[in-house]
Design an enzyme around this catalytic site. Structure first.
Site, PDB file in Angstrom:
ATOM      1  N   HIS A  80       0.838  -1.187   0.000  1.00 39.86           N
ATOM      2  CA  HIS A  80       0.000   0.000   0.000  1.00 39.86           C
ATOM      3  C   HIS A  80       0.875   1.239   0.000  1.00 39.86           C
ATOM      4  O   HIS A  80       1.849   1.319   0.732  1.00 39.86           O
ATOM      5  CB  HIS A  80      -0.911   0.023   1.231  1.00 39.86           C
ATOM      6  N   ARG A 166     -15.028  12.244   9.053  1.00 38.68           N
ATOM      7  CA  ARG A 166     -13.786  12.915   9.462  1.00 38.68           C
ATOM      8  C   ARG A 166     -13.454  14.063   8.528  1.00 38.68           C
ATOM      9  O   ARG A 166     -12.937  15.099   8.950  1.00 38.68           O
ATOM     10  CB  ARG A 166     -12.632  11.896   9.481  1.00 38.68           C
ATOM     11  N   SER A 181      -7.687   3.101   9.446  1.00 35.79           N
ATOM     12  CA  SER A 181      -8.431   3.185   8.192  1.00 35.79           C
ATOM     13  C   SER A 181      -7.694   2.422   7.076  1.00 35.79           C
ATOM     14  O   SER A 181      -8.273   1.579   6.385  1.00 35.79           O
ATOM     15  CB  SER A 181      -8.614   4.658   7.814  1.00 35.79           C
ATOM     16  N   LYS A 185      -8.599  -1.714   5.481  1.00 36.28           N
ATOM     17  CA  LYS A 185      -8.907  -2.006   4.078  1.00 36.28           C
ATOM     18  C   LYS A 185      -8.009  -3.101   3.516  1.00 36.28           C
ATOM     19  O   LYS A 185      -8.443  -3.963   2.753  1.00 36.28           O
ATOM     20  CB  LYS A 185      -8.797  -0.730   3.242  1.00 36.28           C
TER      21      LYS A 185
HETATM   22  N1  URA Z   1      -6.182   7.288   3.519  1.00 33.35           N
HETATM   23  C1  URA Z   1      -7.064   6.429   4.063  1.00 33.35           C
HETATM   24  O1  URA Z   1      -7.405   5.416   3.463  1.00 33.35           O
HETATM   25  N2  URA Z   1      -7.592   6.715   5.262  1.00 33.35           N
HETATM   26  C2  URA Z   1      -7.268   7.815   5.961  1.00 33.35           C
HETATM   27  O2  URA Z   1      -7.771   7.990   7.046  1.00 33.35           O
HETATM   28  C3  URA Z   1      -6.352   8.699   5.381  1.00 33.35           C
HETATM   29  C4  URA Z   1      -5.817   8.414   4.162  1.00 33.35           C
END
Ligand code: URA
Ligand code: CA
Length: 431
Positions: A80, A166, A181, A185
């Site tokens: 990532h 947010r 976050s 994912k």
């Molecule tokens: N990218 C994300 O996927 N989440 C965040 O909170 C900030 C950047």
């Protein structure tokens, strides 16, 4: 919920049950946005312990579907990147590590704003598509070691709602919230192990090195606490990576890099991240051994051959690998000439990304159509010397008049009278 907001507001540690309660009930809509806003603001000021971060991540993973990659042989390592401009690493890394036997089962998205998406880039190869069934996706990874599928299903809905909340409550910039976050994912998408490329500098989400290191460490700690081996590299985004920014242009850049003829910064970052992926996948005993394996497949053509097989397996025209000129081409090729002699001292990555977007290479809104052929190729990077009249950037456009783009580029590239040192590429690694 009021009691839990109060508990976090006063700096106490929440239990696993409390965190899961909040995420479950926020996902179903039983906890309203106004209470969740107060809660995220409390996190913003009070932070979260390592245990809380890990629980928050796993609660978000289980808020929706998770992808089961267990039918794919081997350790699935995902990479990532925290985003950047002209970041061609995914296009290079996939085929590169697949060529040494690391399974790459990639779920990717489209680009928004000045950052590009891997799917958009790949779709500049005629015929290539990511609309494949899960079953076929798994078969392709087992057969070719690499396949890419579009985002589908209901992955981490809690993160989707929370991120949107947010965004409008000034709580995006919180390390525990960003780290959970991103990690949720990756884990929901089936990763057994994760390699992170945390960008730092003017063009990055985290502009300063100290914050970038903190974010990297937060994500590495979460991964390791929840049983996904995770490593991070902190890399420079004070200028765009490589030379090309734009979809087809970046595919060509990836082809060049896979044959060992790409920009040196892009090649070096891919070899570094790739070595970690090979190591985590258990295909090498050490980073040195992993790197030797990757350099070998770059030199002997196997990495390029893997790209070709991958493109063809998903309907793409594999001949682009041997003849990149069959990729979409822009009508006009225009040079941006330097207005003075000197040394390049600054290339503001997000402004260059925005200039590429003006040409049509990126989406201003989710609904915008993009032009796969257009974009920019940098002819100079920070530290290079330049003579008046030499080309700084080659503009690939389908419009003849690119005055606005030129203006923007002149403003984002600075030339200094005295020598400038090129920035470091890799600042730190976090394990
Ligand atoms: N990218 C994300 O996927 N989440 C965040 O909170 C900030 C950047
Ligand atoms: Ca690039």
């Amino acid at each position: 919920m009021v009691d839990l907001i109060e508990k976090k507001r006063d700096g106490q540690e929440l239990t696993k049950e409390e965190i899961h309660y909040i995420i479950e009930n926020y996902t179903t809509g039983d906890i309203p946005d106004y209470q969740m806003s107060a809660f995220t603001m409390a996190i913003y000021f009070q932070g979260m312990t390592d245990k809380e971060r890990a629980e928050l991540t796993m609660a978000m993973v289980h808020s929706g579907d998770t992808i089961d990659l267990s039918e794919i042989e081997g350790i699935k390592v995902d990479k990532h990147s925290t985003g950047g401009v002209g970041d061609t690493t995914t296009l290079v890394l996939g085929p590169l590590v697949a060529a040494v036997g690391v399974p790459v089962a990639k779920m990717s998205g489209r680009g928004l704003g000045h950052t590009g998406g891997t799917i958009d880039k790949l779709e500049s190869v005629p015929g290539f598509h990511v609309e494949i069934e899960n079953k076929q996706f798994i078969e392709l990874v087992n057969k070719n070691k690499i396949a890419v599928i579009g985002q589908s299903g209901n992955l981490t809905p809690a993160d989707k709602s929370l991120y949107a909340l947010r965004d409008v409550t000034a709580t995006v910039n919180s390390i525990p919230l960003i780290a959970s976050s991103i990690m949720s994912k990756k884990i929901a998408a089936g990763a057994d192990a994760i390699v992170l490329d945390v960008k730092t500098g003017a063009g990055a989400f985290m502009k300063d090195l100290k914050e970038s290191k903190e974010l990297a460490k937060a994500m590495v700690d979460i991964g390791n606490l929840v049983g996904r081996r995770t490593m991070a590299v902190i890399s420079d985004m004070s200028q765009p990576l490589g030379f090309a920014i734009g979809n087809a242009l970046e595919v060509k850049e990836a082809i060049d890099t896979l044959s060992g003829k790409g920009p040196k910064d892009l090649e070096e970052l891919c070899l570094t991240l790739g070595s970690y992926m090979v190591l985590l996948a258990g295909k090498a005993e050490s980073l040195e051994e992993a790197r030797t394996m990757l350099v070998e497949v770059m030199n002997n053509g196997k990495a390029l051959q893997t790209l070709k097989i991958f493109l063809e397996a998903q309907g793409g025209d594999g001949s682009v690998v041997d003849q990149p000129e069959t990729l979409p081409q822009a009508k006009y090729v225009i040079e941006l000439e330097a207005q003075e002699d000197g040394y390049i001292s600054e290339i503001i990555a997000d402004a260059v990304g925005t200039a590429a977007m003006l040409l049509g290479a990126g989406r201003a809104t989710k609904e915008s159509q993009i032009d796969l052929a257009v974009g920019l190729v940098l002819n100079k990077k920070i530290g290079d010397s330049v003579k008046k009249g030499e080309s700084l950037v080659t503009i690939h456009s389908n419009y003849e008049n690119v005055d606005e783009v030129k203006q923007k580029l002149y403003k984002s590239i600075s030339i200094s009278g005295s020598e400038v040192k090129a920035p470091e590429l890799i600042y730190a690694t976090v394990e």
